[in-house]
Design an enzyme around this catalytic site. Sequence first.
Site, PDB file in Angstrom:
ATOM      1  N   ARG A  27      21.642 -43.616  10.295  1.00 11.33           N
ATOM      2  CA  ARG A  27      21.428 -45.007   9.893  1.00 11.33           C
ATOM      3  C   ARG A  27      19.968 -45.450   9.966  1.00 11.33           C
ATOM      4  O   ARG A  27      19.606 -46.513   9.481  1.00 11.33           O
ATOM      5  CB  ARG A  27      22.308 -45.936  10.766  1.00 11.33           C
ATOM      6  CG  ARG A  27      23.775 -45.870  10.423  1.00 11.33           C
ATOM      7  CD  ARG A  27      24.659 -46.510  11.499  1.00 11.33           C
ATOM      8  NE  ARG A  27      24.917 -45.603  12.619  1.00 11.33           N
ATOM      9  CZ  ARG A  27      25.583 -45.947  13.734  1.00 11.33           C
ATOM     10  NH1 ARG A  27      26.024 -47.184  13.877  1.00 11.33           N
ATOM     11  NH2 ARG A  27      25.790 -45.066  14.687  1.00 11.33           N
ATOM     12  N   GLY A  57      21.793 -36.092  17.927  1.00  7.71           N
ATOM     13  CA  GLY A  57      22.445 -36.665  16.739  1.00  7.71           C
ATOM     14  C   GLY A  57      21.473 -36.889  15.582  1.00  7.71           C
ATOM     15  O   GLY A  57      20.259 -36.895  15.766  1.00  7.71           O
TER      16      GLY A  57
HETATM   17  C1  UD1 Z   1      28.499 -43.834  21.230  1.00  4.08           C
HETATM   18  C2  UD1 Z   1      29.883 -43.833  21.889  1.00  4.08           C
HETATM   19  C3  UD1 Z   1      30.427 -45.247  21.882  1.00  4.08           C
HETATM   20  C4  UD1 Z   1      29.490 -46.183  22.544  1.00  4.08           C
HETATM   21  C5  UD1 Z   1      28.077 -46.077  21.939  1.00  4.08           C
HETATM   22  C6  UD1 Z   1      27.085 -46.854  22.775  1.00  4.08           C
HETATM   23  C7  UD1 Z   1      30.846 -41.651  21.405  1.00  4.08           C
HETATM   24  C8  UD1 Z   1      31.809 -40.884  20.576  1.00  4.08           C
HETATM   25  N1  UD1 Z   1      30.747 -42.952  21.146  1.00  4.08           N
HETATM   26  O1  UD1 Z   1      28.698 -44.217  19.865  1.00  4.08           O
HETATM   27  O2  UD1 Z   1      31.693 -45.274  22.540  1.00  4.08           O
HETATM   28  O3  UD1 Z   1      29.944 -47.517  22.438  1.00  4.08           O
HETATM   29  O4  UD1 Z   1      27.628 -44.718  21.920  1.00  4.08           O
HETATM   30  O5  UD1 Z   1      25.800 -46.841  22.206  1.00  4.08           O
HETATM   31  O6  UD1 Z   1      30.234 -41.086  22.278  1.00  4.08           O
HETATM   32  N2  UD1 Z   1      24.569 -37.216  20.020  1.00  4.08           N
HETATM   33  C9  UD1 Z   1      24.358 -35.872  20.242  1.00  4.08           C
HETATM   34  N3  UD1 Z   1      25.121 -34.956  19.588  1.00  4.08           N
HETATM   35  C10 UD1 Z   1      26.111 -35.313  18.734  1.00  4.08           C
HETATM   36  C11 UD1 Z   1      26.333 -36.685  18.509  1.00  4.08           C
HETATM   37  C12 UD1 Z   1      25.549 -37.610  19.169  1.00  4.08           C
HETATM   38  O7  UD1 Z   1      23.478 -35.498  21.015  1.00  4.08           O
HETATM   39  O8  UD1 Z   1      26.762 -34.412  18.194  1.00  4.08           O
HETATM   40  C13 UD1 Z   1      23.713 -38.174  20.716  1.00  4.08           C
HETATM   41  C14 UD1 Z   1      22.951 -39.065  19.781  1.00  4.08           C
HETATM   42  O9  UD1 Z   1      21.691 -38.482  19.465  1.00  4.08           O
HETATM   43  C15 UD1 Z   1      22.798 -40.334  20.598  1.00  4.08           C
HETATM   44  C16 UD1 Z   1      24.042 -40.353  21.453  1.00  4.08           C
HETATM   45  O10 UD1 Z   1      24.526 -39.037  21.477  1.00  4.08           O
HETATM   46  O11 UD1 Z   1      21.662 -40.295  21.441  1.00  4.08           O
HETATM   47  C17 UD1 Z   1      25.116 -41.304  20.913  1.00  4.08           C
HETATM   48  O12 UD1 Z   1      25.460 -40.872  19.608  1.00  4.08           O
HETATM   49  P1  UD1 Z   1      25.727 -41.894  18.437  1.00  4.08           P
HETATM   50  O13 UD1 Z   1      26.095 -41.135  17.226  1.00  4.08           O
HETATM   51  O14 UD1 Z   1      24.612 -42.865  18.335  1.00  4.08           O
HETATM   52  O15 UD1 Z   1      27.046 -42.596  18.997  1.00  4.08           O
HETATM   53  P2  UD1 Z   1      27.557 -44.052  18.718  1.00  4.08           P
HETATM   54  O16 UD1 Z   1      28.264 -44.076  17.414  1.00  4.08           O
HETATM   55  O17 UD1 Z   1      26.476 -45.022  18.914  1.00  4.08           O
HETATM   56 CA    CA Z   2      24.243 -44.878  19.250  1.00  9.40          CA
END
Ligand code: UD1
Ligand code: CA
Length: 461
Positions: A16, A12
Amino acid sequence: MSETHVVVLAAGKGTRMMSAEPKVLHHALGLPLIEHVLRAADSLRPSSLVLVVGHLAERVEASLRKRPGLRFALQDPQLGTGHALLQAEPHLRGASGTLVLLSGDVPLLRAATLRALVAAHQSRQAAATVLTARVERPQGYGRVVRDAQDGRISYIVEDKDAAPHERAIDEINSGIYAFALEPLFPALRSIGAANAQGEYYLPDLVRIFRERGLVVETVSLDDAREILGVNSRRELADVTAILRNARVEALMADGVSIVDPASTWIGPDVLVGADTIVHPNVHLEGRTRIGSNCVINAGVRIVDSTIDDGAIVHNFCVITESHIASGARIGPFAHIRPLSDVGENAHVGNFTELKKTTLGKRSKANHLSYLGDATIGEDVNVGAGTITCNYDGTAKHPTVIEDGVFVGSDTQLVAPVRIGKGAYVAAGSSIVEDVPAGALGIARGKQVNKPGWVEKRKKKR
Ligand code: UD1
Ligand code: CA
């Protein structure tokens, strides 16, 4: 026992964080966030470990290339957490058992919690088990929605998609799950992206599995701090403070005196022996090892160094990649640079810098010196203001000072040079040639006194 595999999501953008650096490479208590997570993963001794990278993938990969057994899956573009896990599929072909999914930005997770998650998941033969927690401020997290009748998890709704009654739920999704591998990837492919963020949400698997009549379980944490995610610098500082506090608490429990825990920074890999006293504002970093009965005074920073039992480091010293033997005293205001070795009961005093220098047992360099590329024997006295001139503008040269030498104050030792055993060097000398053992080396302008010179000068005026 069935196999366990781990996938860590770290593709991701980390928007932020407002950073040009990949989020997971930001440090918490001296280690990158991702390193904390990978250590938790290691604790499961998984059959495979895959990191999903995407945003700034090369930087993340480059920093972890040396880690044995770690494989990378590329997610490009980043279309959400569900899509991210799908990218790991090629690495898991033919694998069976349990897949544990971790987030690269959730660094406080304990090994015991992961073991409990896997144990619960396997004993209940679930298709998915979600790690959840109740928190005071659930804002920003996915909420766990439970069936009104049987209390079992029905689905997870993201904060941005939640209706008011869902937003009021205080049980959150940690983003950490155990999955049965067999139904996982087919179900992942059926996730849609019709939501507020237009992303493929991994938590949608809960609803999909439930619709297919598969078992979805939860494991709830007592201490929700363990699943704090780092999405901003504020959260990075919060997580770092928790790690710092846990480390000093553990050391105090083992018999280390920490005068002011709130201002003491001790890294996860640092060891400190019992009855050592650590004063305020001390930073102990990297692979530092401190023995027993040491005193580390306020404002000291020690990195990747070994300090033996009973050594005293006075205020405001910086020590890097060096060894300080038992009973030695350092500082205040000393700088011990890499590859230095201070012997037993030796003293390095104020405003003295050592670089790649060995100072033998009981030797002293107490005031205002630079000693670089020097091998100094035992019982040597290095006078105030002694400088090794080790650099000729092109190359570095060694200085050897044998046992029992007395170097007078304000001496320059122009390297390469050797001062033989027991020799004396007169104060104020510029030594450019070796001084034989037992000799006096003196190399300075001869003093001339002109009697009555001051009176004569006055008259001239
Ligand atoms: C996510 C969860 C949420 C949970 C929270 C806990 C989802 C949709 N939501 O939200 O339910 O409460 O974590 O911390 O999963 N990432 C990827 N590829 C992407 C998007 C994200 O590898 O396309 C990775 C990010 O780098 C990160 C993790 O997945 O390590 C979580 O992604 P993030 O965007 O932080 O999700 P949250 O909004 O925190
Ligand atoms: Ca997160």
